[in-house]
Design a protein around this motif. Structure first.
Motif, PDB file in Angstrom:
ATOM      1  N   LEU A  36       0.639  -1.269   0.028  1.00  0.00           N
ATOM      2  CA  LEU A  36       0.043   0.114  -0.201  1.00  0.00           C
ATOM      3  C   LEU A  36       0.865   1.073   0.067  1.00  0.00           C
ATOM      4  O   LEU A  36       1.861   1.133   0.616  1.00  0.00           O
ATOM      5  CB  LEU A  36      -0.855  -0.023   1.300  1.00  0.00           C
ATOM      6  CG  LEU A  36      -2.264  -0.741   1.195  1.00  0.00           C
ATOM      7  CD1 LEU A  36      -2.681  -0.630   2.693  1.00  0.00           C
ATOM      8  CD2 LEU A  36      -3.105  -0.136   0.192  1.00  0.00           C
ATOM      9  N   VAL A  37       0.367   2.236  -0.767  1.00  0.00           N
ATOM     10  CA  VAL A  37       1.233   3.663  -0.573  1.00  0.00           C
ATOM     11  C   VAL A  37       0.174   4.377  -0.247  1.00  0.00           C
ATOM     12  O   VAL A  37      -0.901   4.801  -0.797  1.00  0.00           O
ATOM     13  CB  VAL A  37       1.772   4.123  -2.171  1.00  0.00           C
ATOM     14  CG1 VAL A  37       2.237   5.274  -1.961  1.00  0.00           C
ATOM     15  CG2 VAL A  37       2.834   3.059  -2.700  1.00  0.00           C
ATOM     16  N   ASP A  38       0.522   4.938   0.893  1.00  0.00           N
ATOM     17  CA  ASP A  38      -0.645   5.939   1.803  1.00  0.00           C
ATOM     18  C   ASP A  38      -1.924   4.929   2.195  1.00  0.00           C
ATOM     19  O   ASP A  38      -2.163   3.947   1.568  1.00  0.00           O
ATOM     20  CB  ASP A  38      -0.862   7.132   0.905  1.00  0.00           C
ATOM     21  CG  ASP A  38       0.274   8.184   0.946  1.00  0.00           C
ATOM     22  OD1 ASP A  38       1.073   7.854   1.817  1.00  0.00           O
ATOM     23  OD2 ASP A  38       0.374   8.904  -0.031  1.00  0.00           O
ATOM     24  N   LEU A  66       3.632   2.229   2.677  1.00  0.00           N
ATOM     25  CA  LEU A  66       4.725   3.229   2.494  1.00  0.00           C
ATOM     26  C   LEU A  66       4.064   4.510   2.380  1.00  0.00           C
ATOM     27  O   LEU A  66       2.878   4.610   1.768  1.00  0.00           O
ATOM     28  CB  LEU A  66       5.329   2.915   0.948  1.00  0.00           C
ATOM     29  CG  LEU A  66       6.139   1.409   0.549  1.00  0.00           C
ATOM     30  CD1 LEU A  66       6.662   1.593  -0.825  1.00  0.00           C
ATOM     31  CD2 LEU A  66       7.031   1.253   1.802  1.00  0.00           C
ATOM     32  N   ILE A  67       4.544   5.574   3.337  1.00  0.00           N
ATOM     33  CA  ILE A  67       3.936   6.853   3.376  1.00  0.00           C
ATOM     34  C   ILE A  67       4.762   7.691   2.652  1.00  0.00           C
ATOM     35  O   ILE A  67       5.926   7.948   2.789  1.00  0.00           O
ATOM     36  CB  ILE A  67       3.891   7.157   4.858  1.00  0.00           C
ATOM     37  CG1 ILE A  67       3.058   5.847   5.714  1.00  0.00           C
ATOM     38  CG2 ILE A  67       3.373   8.429   5.222  1.00  0.00           C
ATOM     39  CD1 ILE A  67       1.626   5.691   5.443  1.00  0.00           C
ATOM     40  N   VAL A  89       5.306  -0.307   8.489  1.00  0.00           N
ATOM     41  CA  VAL A  89       4.849   0.919   7.916  1.00  0.00           C
ATOM     42  C   VAL A  89       6.342   1.829   7.734  1.00  0.00           C
ATOM     43  O   VAL A  89       7.229   1.842   8.767  1.00  0.00           O
ATOM     44  CB  VAL A  89       4.132   1.931   8.955  1.00  0.00           C
ATOM     45  CG1 VAL A  89       3.654   3.268   8.335  1.00  0.00           C
ATOM     46  CG2 VAL A  89       2.647   1.182   9.231  1.00  0.00           C
ATOM     47  N   TYR A  90       6.504   2.192   6.492  1.00  0.00           N
ATOM     48  CA  TYR A  90       7.958   2.671   6.155  1.00  0.00           C
ATOM     49  C   TYR A  90       7.753   4.121   5.696  1.00  0.00           C
ATOM     50  O   TYR A  90       6.711   4.387   4.961  1.00  0.00           O
ATOM     51  CB  TYR A  90       8.289   1.874   5.023  1.00  0.00           C
ATOM     52  CG  TYR A  90       8.997   0.462   5.629  1.00  0.00           C
ATOM     53  CD1 TYR A  90      10.067   0.527   6.374  1.00  0.00           C
ATOM     54  CD2 TYR A  90       8.503  -0.682   4.933  1.00  0.00           C
ATOM     55  CE1 TYR A  90      10.514  -0.830   6.879  1.00  0.00           C
ATOM     56  CE2 TYR A  90       8.909  -1.883   5.385  1.00  0.00           C
ATOM     57  CZ  TYR A  90       9.930  -1.931   6.333  1.00  0.00           C
ATOM     58  OH  TYR A  90      10.265  -3.358   6.620  1.00  0.00           O
ATOM     59  N   ALA A 143       9.159   2.956  10.764  1.00  0.00           N
ATOM     60  CA  ALA A 143      10.407   2.532  10.264  1.00  0.00           C
ATOM     61  C   ALA A 143      10.960   3.498   9.087  1.00  0.00           C
ATOM     62  O   ALA A 143      10.094   3.787   8.443  1.00  0.00           O
ATOM     63  CB  ALA A 143      10.627   1.283  10.152  1.00  0.00           C
ATOM     64  N   ILE A 144      11.992   3.512   9.000  1.00  0.00           N
ATOM     65  CA  ILE A 144      12.693   4.396   8.129  1.00  0.00           C
ATOM     66  C   ILE A 144      13.075   3.267   6.607  1.00  0.00           C
ATOM     67  O   ILE A 144      13.647   2.252   6.992  1.00  0.00           O
ATOM     68  CB  ILE A 144      13.853   5.060   8.327  1.00  0.00           C
ATOM     69  CG1 ILE A 144      13.529   5.924   9.190  1.00  0.00           C
ATOM     70  CG2 ILE A 144      14.636   5.839   7.220  1.00  0.00           C
ATOM     71  CD1 ILE A 144      14.725   6.809   9.917  1.00  0.00           C
TER      72      ILE A 144
END
Length: 248
Positions: A36-38, A66-67, A89-90, A143-144
């Motif tokens: 998922l992106v956002d 991915l945010i 969640v990155y 997390a990064i």
């Protein structure tokens, strides 16, 4: 509006855009696994889950969220996935403290006040409040990302840093699909916008407008034929051509 209106549309092989009530998310699937992106506003969670189920996917099979940036209209469902399913969640290093709740770059009343006489802005402010835009939505397990993590995810996205909208805003480039999840660096509409088509968000939404404008110039180097924006419908065309006529 009924949830069934918010159905995923495949714009490139395995890449789906869901146009939510006020912000979008992207699903990149590989078989039964997906990225998922956002994730919309907090109140969009039922719609987010419906969009995943519409594709026959199990939310517990999300490989990651991915945010693009830490505004609550993009992080809304991430906390649920993190706590309910243990989904990673990155975000970029520049957004990390925002996701933890240690920093905040959300639009506040002071920035919006000069525009609240406009009916579209009033409607947006009401929607944002009702959708959970002002609630605490920290993600302690965030997390990064790094390139090694990203390349193993469904869609194999590549991150491109595009600061300005927020300090650590980034977009995600799906090279094989020639697609770009552009977050709020490049959009095609918004609840307060008077126009449709490629555009930047209203200046009040940007943390550093000059940097946001500069970041646009990074995008034409990518081999893209479809943009999946954070707001508005998908955009097709050459990125250089799309960006050239955007009002700065």
């Amino acid at each position: 509006m009924h949830r069934r209106s918010f159905t995923p549309v495949e714009h490139a092989p395995g890449l789906y855009l869901v146009e939510g009530p006020a912000s979008n998310w992207v699903i990149a699937r590989d078989g039964q696994d997906f990225t998922l992106v956002d994730s919309g506003y907090p109140a969009d969670l039922p719609i987010l889950l419906d969009s995943i189920a519409y594709l026959g996917l199990d939310p517990a099979r999300a490989a990651a969220i991915l945010i693009t940036h830490g505004h609550t209209d993009h992080t809304g469902g991430a906390r649920h996935f993190s706590t309910q399913y243990g989904t990673p969640v990155y975000c970029s290093a520049g957004e990390y403290k925002t996701l933890l709740g240690e920093e905040k770059f959300q639009v506040d009343v002071r920035k919006a006040l000069p525009y609240l006489w406009r009916p579209k802005v009033i409607r947006w402010a009401i929607h944002a409040t009702r959708a959970g835009g002002t609630i605490t939505n920290d993600i302690p397990a965030a997390a990064i990302f790094d390139s090694a993590v990203l390349e193993k995810l469904p869609g194999a996205p590549q991150a491109v840093e595009t600061p300005g909208h927020t300090p650590g805003h980034c977009v995600f480039y799906f090279q094989e699909a020639r697609a770009l999840a552009s977050g709020d660096a490049l959009v095609s509409g918004h609840m307060i916008s008077q126009n449709s088509g490629p555009q930047m968000l209203h200046p009040m939404f940007h943390h550093e407008l000059d940097k946001a404008v500069d970041s646009l110039e990074l995008l034409p180097s990518l081999d893209v034929n479809v943009v999946l924006p954070g707001h508005g419908p998908a955009i097709r065309g050459n990125l250089a051509d799309l960006i050239r006529n955007i009002s700065r």
